[in-house]
Motif scaffolding. Structure first.
Motif, PDB file in Angstrom:
ATOM      1  N   TYR A 294      42.876  37.815  48.187  1.00  0.00           N
ATOM      2  CA  TYR A 294      41.558  38.165  49.192  1.00  0.00           C
ATOM      3  C   TYR A 294      41.225  39.382  49.426  1.00  0.00           C
ATOM      4  CZ  TYR A 294      41.864  33.145  49.521  1.00  0.00           C
ATOM      5  OH  TYR A 294      41.891  31.626  49.443  1.00  0.00           O
ATOM      6  N   PRO A 296      40.157  42.309  47.096  1.00  0.00           N
ATOM      7  CA  PRO A 296      39.986  43.061  45.742  1.00  0.00           C
ATOM      8  C   PRO A 296      40.086  44.535  45.751  1.00  0.00           C
ATOM      9  CG  PRO A 296      37.947  42.600  46.964  1.00  0.00           C
ATOM     10  CD  PRO A 296      39.073  42.036  47.950  1.00  0.00           C
ATOM     11  N   PRO A 299      35.475  48.178  42.593  1.00  0.00           N
ATOM     12  CA  PRO A 299      35.030  47.924  41.307  1.00  0.00           C
ATOM     13  C   PRO A 299      35.041  49.252  40.600  1.00  0.00           C
ATOM     14  CG  PRO A 299      33.087  47.985  42.983  1.00  0.00           C
ATOM     15  CD  PRO A 299      34.389  47.905  43.759  1.00  0.00           C
ATOM     16  N   SER A 309      30.836  47.108  36.663  1.00  0.00           N
ATOM     17  CA  SER A 309      30.499  45.661  36.966  1.00  0.00           C
ATOM     18  C   SER A 309      29.321  44.978  37.902  1.00  0.00           C
ATOM     19  CB  SER A 309      31.600  44.787  37.480  1.00  0.00           C
ATOM     20  OG  SER A 309      31.468  43.658  37.988  1.00  0.00           O
ATOM     21  N   GLU A 311      28.796  42.591  39.444  1.00  0.00           N
ATOM     22  CA  GLU A 311      28.972  41.578  40.635  1.00  0.00           C
ATOM     23  C   GLU A 311      30.058  42.499  41.444  1.00  0.00           C
ATOM     24  OE1 GLU A 311      30.934  37.635  40.641  1.00  0.00           O
ATOM     25  OE2 GLU A 311      29.779  37.544  38.871  1.00  0.00           O
ATOM     26  N   GLU A 312      29.560  42.398  42.744  1.00  0.00           N
ATOM     27  CA  GLU A 312      30.265  43.164  43.574  1.00  0.00           C
ATOM     28  C   GLU A 312      31.478  42.015  44.283  1.00  0.00           C
ATOM     29  OE1 GLU A 312      30.374  46.074  44.810  1.00  0.00           O
ATOM     30  OE2 GLU A 312      28.319  46.756  43.979  1.00  0.00           O
ATOM     31  N   PRO A 313      32.680  42.724  44.323  1.00  0.00           N
ATOM     32  CA  PRO A 313      33.558  41.940  44.986  1.00  0.00           C
ATOM     33  C   PRO A 313      33.318  41.246  46.379  1.00  0.00           C
ATOM     34  CG  PRO A 313      34.622  43.911  44.483  1.00  0.00           C
ATOM     35  CD  PRO A 313      33.060  44.325  44.488  1.00  0.00           C
ATOM     36  N   LYS A 314      33.810  40.072  46.753  1.00  0.00           N
ATOM     37  CA  LYS A 314      33.502  39.389  48.131  1.00  0.00           C
ATOM     38  C   LYS A 314      34.661  39.782  48.856  1.00  0.00           C
ATOM     39  CE  LYS A 314      30.434  35.875  46.221  1.00  0.00           C
ATOM     40  NZ  LYS A 314      30.105  34.454  45.818  1.00  0.00           N
ATOM     41  N   ARG A 353      43.974  48.472  47.662  1.00  0.00           N
ATOM     42  CA  ARG A 353      42.849  47.517  48.283  1.00  0.00           C
ATOM     43  C   ARG A 353      42.763  47.620  49.660  1.00  0.00           C
ATOM     44  NH1 ARG A 353      43.608  42.851  44.456  1.00  0.00           N
ATOM     45  NH2 ARG A 353      44.971  43.495  42.617  1.00  0.00           N
TER      46      ARG A 353
END
Length: 474
Positions: A294, A296, A299, A309, A311-314, A353
């Motif tokens: 959880y 990430p 990017p 990417s 898509e961005e990490p959630k 992270r």
């Protein structure tokens, strides 16, 4: 005047007026004719089942007069069966009659109630359990003696061998309300009862909704019982070893519930009271690995500085709060876990992270504070602002916990209150401490765990905050 009394008993076969007189006179003279006791009780019981509601009510009202000596358990048994009545006035009379014989002989009355709970019809069983769960707490201390409470515990254990989820919750309410079980040793007994009910020796099946639901139901009952002297070790160990690795496979019979978040919230609440754990390092590793899922990595950047990417990490703050808190609590027992038990590469990955997460966190905290700035009273009670207040609690908690882990070596000194829990005042926690160390002054009943839907979901604003930070979803 035996013949005269026999004539009164025969009145139950007469008309409505004879029955009404019999309903009053059978109990009035009952004590003078012990040799006719069985006939008298049976005659009164016939009147309790009469078609005329006024006769039934009169007969029920007088039943406690038969509750003398060896007859009392039988009267309690009869009254318990009469709890199945759908007439509200009649039902209230039965309740009052049961309460009045409780004061004569609590143990004898309980004998009749538990006899029906164990062997009676489903409707009688259900109502007898509800009677105990609502009425026991209204009885004075001189009625609920230590001996009576021990009898309740012994009989309850027999019932708990085969109960539904709802019945189990009611029995925990009954038992946790007993004075003798509000001491440290009493709460320990209750925790062992719950652990037995949860069947923690059994292999966990994450795809069986009933298996998952039973574990969560039992854990919810155990959570308010835990304290610094009543440890949650057995439950925390089971969650780390069997539930966390299967978090993504969990199924539940209850619609609209985020079952994964429910599990993580329970684990977080229990982690504060975990004692010495046999496989601490192994379980900390499982928690750590789940936490990484959880948190990430940032990017990767393309040559022009944009995200490679699309898509961005959630950033799932609710999950991270629970996992970080649990890791923080258990980490205190093995403070060198991050520095001595992880290799340098893994530790570096974790720090990256953490840092990325912390940056996103700061953006949120600033936005939330700005949104809530100057708002007081009614303004804070709107649905939108209530959600933002919860979100601010969550993000502040994560922020404090991350700062601890950034220390070299990591620190485990900070204290936070989980976002869904009420803030504890210092004097309240001191009072709980003193209660835990003395069995003579039982603590107040612990409040029940949070409702399943107690936490609201926060959807933060979208938009880019920097070249490395995109829109996060809560």
């Amino acid at each position: 005047h035996k013949d005269a009394y026999q004539a009164i008993l025969d009145g139950v076969k007469g008309g409505a007026k004879e029955k009404r007189l019999a309903a009053q006179f059978i109990p009035k003279f009952f004590k003078h004719f012990p040799e006719l006791a069985d006939s008298a009780i049976n005659a009164q019981l016939d009147l309790c089942e009469d078609e005329d509601v006024s006769i039934r009510r009169q007969a029920i009202k007088e039943l406690p007069q038969f509750a003398t000596g060896d007859n009392l358990p039988r009267v309690a048994d009869i009254l318990t069966q009469l709890l199945q009545s759908d007439d509200s006035a009649e039902f209230n009379l039965v309740n009052n009659a049961l309460l009045s014989i409780f004061k004569m002989d609590a143990k004898g009355t309980l004998g009749g109630l538990f006899s029906q709970i164990l062997q009676g019809e489903d409707i009688v069983r259900e109502r007898a359990i509800k009677f105990l769960s609502t009425k026991l707490k209204t009885l004075p201390e001189e009625v609920l003696t230590k001996e009576v409470e021990e009898f309740i515990l012994t009989e309850s254990k027999k019932v708990l061998e085969d109960v539904t989820g709802e019945e189990f919750v009611l029995f925990m309410k009954i038992l946790s309300g007993l004075k003798s079980l509000q001491t440290v040793s009493g709460r320990q007994q209750l925790v062992e009862l719950v652990a037995e009910q949860a069947d923690l020796e059994q292999t966990f099946n994450p795809t069986d909704p009933d298996c998952v639901d039973r574990l969560l139901q039992c854990t919810r009952q155990a959570v308010p019982l835990f304290s610094k002297n009543v440890h949650s070790t057995k439950f925390v160990t089971y969650f780390c070893e069997h539930v966390l690795p299967n978090l993504g496979s969990l199924t539940t019979p209850v619609e609209g519930v985020d079952i994964q978040l429910e599990v993580l919230k329970l684990l977080a609440e229990m982690s504060s009271f975990c004692g010495d754990m046999e496989k601490l390092e192994s379980n900390l590793k499982k928690l750590f690995d789940k936490l990484l899922e959880y948190m990430p990595l940032p990017p990767e950047e393309a040559e022009n500085g944009e995200n490679a990417s699309s898509e961005e990490p959630k950033l799932q703050f609710s999950y991270v709060e629970c996992l970080l808190y649990s890791f923080h609590q258990l980490g205190r027992k093995l403070p060198d876990f991050l520095t001595a038990k992880l290799n340098a590469e893994k530790l570096k990955d974790f720090k990256i992270r953490l840092q990325y997460f912390a940056r996103g966190l700061q953006v949120y905290i600033r936005q939330l504070r700005l949104a809530l700035q100057g708002k007081t009273g009614e303004a804070l009670k709107t649905e939108e602002n209530k959600i933002k207040v919860v979100a601010l609690k969550i993000t502040n908690n994560i922020n404090v916990l991350i700062k601890d882990l950034f220390h070299i070596p990591p620190s485990y000194k900070s204290t936070v209150t989980l976002s869904w829990k009420p803030v504890q005042k210092a004097d309240a926690s001191q009072k709980r401490t003193s209660e835990d160390t003395t069995s003579s002054s039982p603590p107040k009943k612990a409040s029940a765990g949070p409702k399943r839907d107690a936490r609201q979901i926060y959807n933060p604003p979208s938009g880019k905050y920097s070249s490395n930070l995109g829109s996060f979803s809560y």
